[in-house]
Design a protein around this motif. Sequence first.
Motif, PDB file in Angstrom:
ATOM      1  N   ARG A 191       0.732  -1.414   0.200  1.00 52.81           N
ATOM      2  CA  ARG A 191      -0.050  -0.125   0.780  1.00 52.81           C
ATOM      3  C   ARG A 191       0.804   0.948   0.411  1.00 52.81           C
ATOM      4  O   ARG A 191       0.478   2.128   0.307  1.00 52.81           O
ATOM      5  CB  ARG A 191      -0.488  -0.296   1.280  1.00 52.81           C
ATOM      6  N   GLN A 192       1.821   0.864  -0.403  1.00 53.83           N
ATOM      7  CA  GLN A 192       2.819   2.319  -0.455  1.00 53.83           C
ATOM      8  C   GLN A 192       2.452   3.441  -1.130  1.00 53.83           C
ATOM      9  O   GLN A 192       2.341   4.859  -0.746  1.00 53.83           O
ATOM     10  CB  GLN A 192       4.591   2.032  -0.504  1.00 53.83           C
ATOM     11  N   THR A 193       1.857   2.662  -2.389  1.00 50.84           N
ATOM     12  CA  THR A 193       1.513   4.532  -3.124  1.00 50.84           C
ATOM     13  C   THR A 193       0.614   5.298  -2.506  1.00 50.84           C
ATOM     14  O   THR A 193       0.435   6.464  -2.478  1.00 50.84           O
ATOM     15  CB  THR A 193       1.191   3.800  -4.422  1.00 50.84           C
ATOM     16  N   LEU A 194      -0.796   4.371  -2.063  1.00 51.16           N
ATOM     17  CA  LEU A 194      -1.719   4.684  -1.416  1.00 51.16           C
ATOM     18  C   LEU A 194      -1.613   5.816   0.037  1.00 51.16           C
ATOM     19  O   LEU A 194      -2.056   6.591  -0.539  1.00 51.16           O
ATOM     20  CB  LEU A 194      -2.870   3.411  -0.965  1.00 51.16           C
ATOM     21  N   GLU A 195      -0.705   5.620   0.855  1.00 51.67           N
ATOM     22  CA  GLU A 195      -0.643   5.105   2.003  1.00 51.67           C
ATOM     23  C   GLU A 195      -0.080   6.945   1.735  1.00 51.67           C
ATOM     24  O   GLU A 195      -0.138   8.283   2.421  1.00 51.67           O
ATOM     25  CB  GLU A 195       0.240   4.518   3.089  1.00 51.67           C
ATOM     26  N   THR A 196       1.125   6.943   1.130  1.00 51.25           N
ATOM     27  CA  THR A 196       1.796   8.412   0.508  1.00 51.25           C
ATOM     28  C   THR A 196       1.074   9.239   0.276  1.00 51.25           C
ATOM     29  O   THR A 196       0.997  10.237   0.426  1.00 51.25           O
ATOM     30  CB  THR A 196       3.222   7.920  -0.846  1.00 51.25           C
ATOM     31  N   ALA A 197       0.290   9.059  -0.458  1.00 51.74           N
ATOM     32  CA  ALA A 197      -0.949   9.572  -2.054  1.00 51.74           C
ATOM     33  C   ALA A 197      -2.016  10.535  -0.020  1.00 51.74           C
ATOM     34  O   ALA A 197      -2.129  11.291   0.165  1.00 51.74           O
ATOM     35  CB  ALA A 197      -2.201   9.183  -2.095  1.00 51.74           C
ATOM     36  N   ARG A 198      -2.087   9.505   0.898  1.00 50.89           N
ATOM     37  CA  ARG A 198      -2.621  10.120   1.555  1.00 50.89           C
ATOM     38  C   ARG A 198      -1.947  10.914   2.951  1.00 50.89           C
ATOM     39  O   ARG A 198      -2.645  11.788   3.415  1.00 50.89           O
ATOM     40  CB  ARG A 198      -3.311   8.823   3.066  1.00 50.89           C
ATOM     41  N   VAL A 199      -0.141  10.620   2.807  1.00 46.17           N
ATOM     42  CA  VAL A 199      -0.173  12.018   3.580  1.00 46.17           C
ATOM     43  C   VAL A 199       0.683  13.139   2.858  1.00 46.17           C
ATOM     44  O   VAL A 199       0.217  14.127   3.941  1.00 46.17           O
ATOM     45  CB  VAL A 199       1.645  11.105   3.616  1.00 46.17           C
ATOM     46  N   ARG A 200       0.237  12.809   1.356  1.00 50.34           N
ATOM     47  CA  ARG A 200       0.501  13.870   0.288  1.00 50.34           C
ATOM     48  C   ARG A 200      -1.023  14.821   1.496  1.00 50.34           C
ATOM     49  O   ARG A 200      -1.259  16.186   0.687  1.00 50.34           O
ATOM     50  CB  ARG A 200       0.200  13.213  -0.776  1.00 50.34           C
ATOM     51  N   ALA A 201      -2.111  13.723   0.838  1.00 48.93           N
ATOM     52  CA  ALA A 201      -3.258  14.973   1.205  1.00 48.93           C
ATOM     53  C   ALA A 201      -3.322  15.057   2.981  1.00 48.93           C
ATOM     54  O   ALA A 201      -3.267  15.741   2.914  1.00 48.93           O
ATOM     55  CB  ALA A 201      -4.714  13.935   1.505  1.00 48.93           C
ATOM     56  N   ALA A 202      -2.019  14.693   3.638  1.00 47.44           N
ATOM     57  CA  ALA A 202      -2.858  15.468   5.288  1.00 47.44           C
ATOM     58  C   ALA A 202      -1.790  16.275   4.982  1.00 47.44           C
ATOM     59  O   ALA A 202      -2.189  17.457   5.460  1.00 47.44           O
ATOM     60  CB  ALA A 202      -2.350  14.086   6.611  1.00 47.44           C
ATOM     61  N   SER A 203      -0.577  16.514   4.393  1.00 52.45           N
ATOM     62  CA  SER A 203       0.295  17.628   4.434  1.00 52.45           C
ATOM     63  C   SER A 203      -0.082  18.954   3.414  1.00 52.45           C
ATOM     64  O   SER A 203       0.406  19.626   3.529  1.00 52.45           O
ATOM     65  CB  SER A 203       1.535  17.373   3.970  1.00 52.45           C
ATOM     66  N   ALA A 204      -1.227  18.224   2.333  1.00 49.84           N
ATOM     67  CA  ALA A 204      -1.143  19.409   1.578  1.00 49.84           C
ATOM     68  C   ALA A 204      -2.563  20.230   2.392  1.00 49.84           C
ATOM     69  O   ALA A 204      -2.497  21.895   2.064  1.00 49.84           O
ATOM     70  CB  ALA A 204      -1.760  18.894   0.084  1.00 49.84           C
ATOM     71  N   ALA A 205      -3.390  19.352   3.416  1.00 54.56           N
ATOM     72  CA  ALA A 205      -4.444  20.619   3.791  1.00 54.56           C
ATOM     73  C   ALA A 205      -3.563  21.762   4.293  1.00 54.56           C
ATOM     74  O   ALA A 205      -4.275  22.479   5.229  1.00 54.56           O
ATOM     75  CB  ALA A 205      -5.264  19.317   4.280  1.00 54.56           C
TER      76      ALA A 205
END
Lengths: 581, 659
Positions: free
Chosen positions: A214-228
């Motif tokens: 799930r690395q890509t997926l979870e990176t996307a999640r972190v990216r979303a949190a970071s973008a927020a």
Amino acid sequence: MSPLSIIKPYFAENRFKICIGLLSLIVVDGLQLVVPRIIKWAVDDLTAMSVSAGALGLYAGAVAGIAVLIGVFRYVWRLCLLGTSRRVEEGLRNRLFSHLQTLSTGYFDRTRTGDLMAHATNDIQQVRMAAGMGLVALNDAVVMGAAAIGFMAYINPTLTGLVLVPMPLIAVSARFFSRRMHRRYQTVQASFADLTEAIRERLAGIRLIKAHNRQTLETARVRAASAAYLDENLQLVRITGAFFPMMLLLTNLSMALVLFFGGRLVIRFTITPGDFVAFISYLALLTWPMMALGWVTNLIQRGRASLDRVNAILETRPAIQDATDARSLEAPRGEIVFEGVAFAYPDSSTPALADIDLRVDAGSVLGIVGPPGSGKTTLLNLIPRLYDPMAGGIRVDGCDVRRLRIEQLRAAIACMPQESFLFAGTIRENITFGGPDVSEQRLVEAARAAALLDTVYGFAQGFDTVVGEKGVMLSGGQKQRVALARCLLADAPILLLDDPISQVDFETGEAIAQTLRRLAGRRTILIASHRISALAFADRIVVLERGRLTAAGSHSRLMDVSGYYARTYRLQEIEEGRDAA
Amino acid sequence: MRPEQDYFEETRLGKPYDVRLLRRLYPFTRPHRRMLGWSIGLVILITLLDVALPYLTKEAIDRYIVPLAEPAAGQRTLSVDLSDPLDAAIVQDRFPEARIEGSVARIPYDALARLDPEELAHLRRGDAQGLALVTGLFLILVVLDFLLNFGQSVVMEITGQRIMHDLRLRLYGHIQGLALEFFTRNPVGRLVTRATSDVQNMYELFTSFISFVFKDLVLLGGITAVMLALNWKLALVAFAVLPAVALASIRFSRRARAIFRTLRVQVAEINTRFAETIGGMRVIQLFRQEAANQRRFERLNHANYLSGMEQIRVLALFMPLIEALALAAVALIVWYGGGRVLDESLSLGALVAFISYIRMFFRPLRDLAEKYNILQNAMASAERIFLVLDTTTALPQPPTPSGGSAAALASIEELRFEAVDFAYLPGEPVLRGVSFRLRRGETMAVVGPTGAGKTSLINLIPRLYDPTAGRVLINAQDLRAMPSALFRERMALVMQDPFLFSGTLRENIFEGLPDPSPARTLDIIAAADLEHLVTRLPQGLDTPLGEGGGALSSGERQLIAIARAFARDPQLILLDEATSFIDSETERRIQQALERLMRHRTALVVAHRLSTVRSADRILVMNRGRIIESGTHSELMAGRGFYYRLHQLQPAAGPEPAQ
């Protein structure tokens, strides 16, 4: 108790300093206001082109002299007023720390460490800021503001009135902005907390992330949190980014008013050029107090809110404390009796313990077995009053523990919790708690009894080996034995051991069992363990299942009457290779 | 839940300047260099505006408010154009002594006081108009300054935050890619701090660096240039205080560095002691160490107070000193500049402007201490971040997947362990010489006492770790020879303590997978026996689960983990059976869901309940890192060995008995 009364003593203690500080502050303000006057005289003389070099030197000398005086008095007020705020900080922190140490286990169960740390760091800092810079800024705003306006009005009241039009706007908008900034800042903090949690969660679940690709997926999640978080910051900067330029704009508007109206007055010979220049200087001096006024009210409000939060902790009474008529426990023998004890943790519908009737004679050894979650630890925790039972009572030497002085009750008990907690000091400090009266011989004895001595001598620094934060430098078994040595050193008549050998190997476990066997008869020992073989020497063993005592007796009796006991015993026999088959 | 803060790591401090670190930071700014350029451009523009404002005041004074002194006349005169009849009348009427040169009358400045206001207003209407013009210009610049300042803040924030966003993701991606072994050495709290607080500190570094280099230096440079241009001699005289400023700053920054450092270390120590005391409160209270602990804390706290006082003393000396020096410069300007006004080499306006400029000049110098502190703090964070980025413990992946190996993994036909040894720590082996083979469609159970190495064995299959010796093979190919993603996507891991992410139930089950049809969703929910839960939750599948799934029972969490495995429709199931105590009703539901999950799939199950084991095609019995027996249930029972004896102890009903 009013929250303010917490910090009152520190102000009272430093009232002399505070008076001197405030006085110096007022002197500084006054001196600052004199400088524009001097410059006015110089400018007027220069306008008339009628001034001697000596007079100019006098003006310059006066400014220089005032510079020195301002420097001295500034030094004094900074030392006095800011020093007091440091004193408040120290005192408040000491009080918080000492109060926390009186609170009972239940409080720490329901309060998050992070929150308490926030009170200990942020809130105390806020109080310090309010008590230090807040006080200074408030004083500055009032004294300096009033005096500057007075001097300006002396030059020309009409011009003063005109120039002051934007000034209330500065105070009002400083207040308005810093409120919104504070609110925005809190959402930024919340978003930062979300980001932190998002990252923490993923790093905690890293095994699953890797195994499930799930690395890509979870990176996307972190990216979303970071973008927020990025977005929240951009929201914040729309306010902070407008705030200071806005203040500057309002000040400059006043400046434009001086330029236009003041300039006209000079042109019409109503005021002198020197007055005009002085006016500009007073304006510059006035701006800071006006900004401070808005800023300081928020600072003080925030300090007040922080003080309230700290006060809430200080007002929390320990759930478990000495009864008013608490008795002392002299020469304890160590007899323990449970009578109809029941206990449930808050937020739990099922009781952790129910109907516990149990008698442990002084000097006897009681083994406690049972599946995980059956209440073994809870049972042990009730004896030193980490929690109080909800029904029934526990008596030590015939006296209900709630009627005993806690200090003496706990002095009679040496307790080894399931999770061995080590402090970030040396092994010696962890065993003796830095007690100066502990002889080397007793330390060595305790370590030997806990099967720790060889391990300690294996380290280059011996007992002075630093164990690191929470004892990270040691293995689980080593930590456990340090905690056991701590217990054995305490030399208390009652010994409570919660799963003392869960992390040590079989041979070490045997050695520890030997030690305990030697102590039997001299101390009352309650020992909970998953490893039944460790309980072989117990005078009596009880079986706890789902918070109830289901069987009690000797090993051989339990083999007959307790299905759980017999099954667990045989299973462990096989695992440990003790069966000859 | 807030992550446990890392109060233990902050005692290390960086150098205030470390060019090496700045150079490493540079690549992160490259993608944003256009924005960065804008930001810097705006800063410079604003600074120029700031410098221009006092100059406007100077012009207003010199041109319109106070007339310039006439060369060599030793007095100020107002020039009046006599072409206007009213002006001419006033001059004739009031100033018979006025010198008239052509159509211009020169009136001594102090003589103007004789006029009544109306006459003066008329006579100097040109000055008033000029003043209005300058004020207008001033207003325009002021509004422009406001807009530019606002724009600059926003642009700077966008740039800085984007750079930090990149850095953070880079850091997270790097940490995520590191081998599991790295995580056993580094507490999660510490790693989180790297990606959050430390990156935040770097942001401070970035903004303070930009504002220092471009704002402060440009401002100082701009002011110096204007002052020199206005009157270089006076400028040099005013700058006579600068050596004292420099000396004070150097001496101060040396003392400040020491004191800031001590303070930071002490605050970290206090926080550590606080956190440790809260964590170890039980032990402290049980061993009645409250008083001793309090004494130790008060010592720390008092040391911090003393350092705080020292800091106040240092700042109380420096800041007033700088301000006093600023006033001293004003005094110099009054003295020397005043003289130059008298000998007419300097205008009155220029003198006033000089006073404004010198005050502006000293402003950035006052905040020197704070900037220094920020920089030092940020450098320490930068160092820690790069330390993580420099760690490379990722398990090496083969260069590029060849088409062949990808095709070979259309299905997992066979999993094989060949003489596998494994140790988390050198010298402490947890698996020794483990060999076995699992074919497609088979179910294999692994049993054995705690610490036998069962979970470690499972960890090797998705290549969370590499064996220290021997090989793990899928379809006869070493795991190390193919990209991990290839085989991982064919597996599902169901763990002892299921890990739930905060998010909705649906996300926890289906995230990362193509959207399932409603029918399939229902199937999966049914197969995992989650219908009860879904109907119970207020928003059904779309109910957000609390952080870490706090509100759910451990049985429900396991069912969710099973549903997650169903959703992935894996070929190989790795199941680490739960040991925690669950009531028998839930236990039965979990068992049934698991049976449905494993049907028609290859499965490797770490089993604690012998009922699970009985139906397995083959059973591996492990003890102390070795396989000591293997075979079917009946074979092992017939062998009357370890397994037989284990089995004798557990009733056929399965889970722990409820009496």
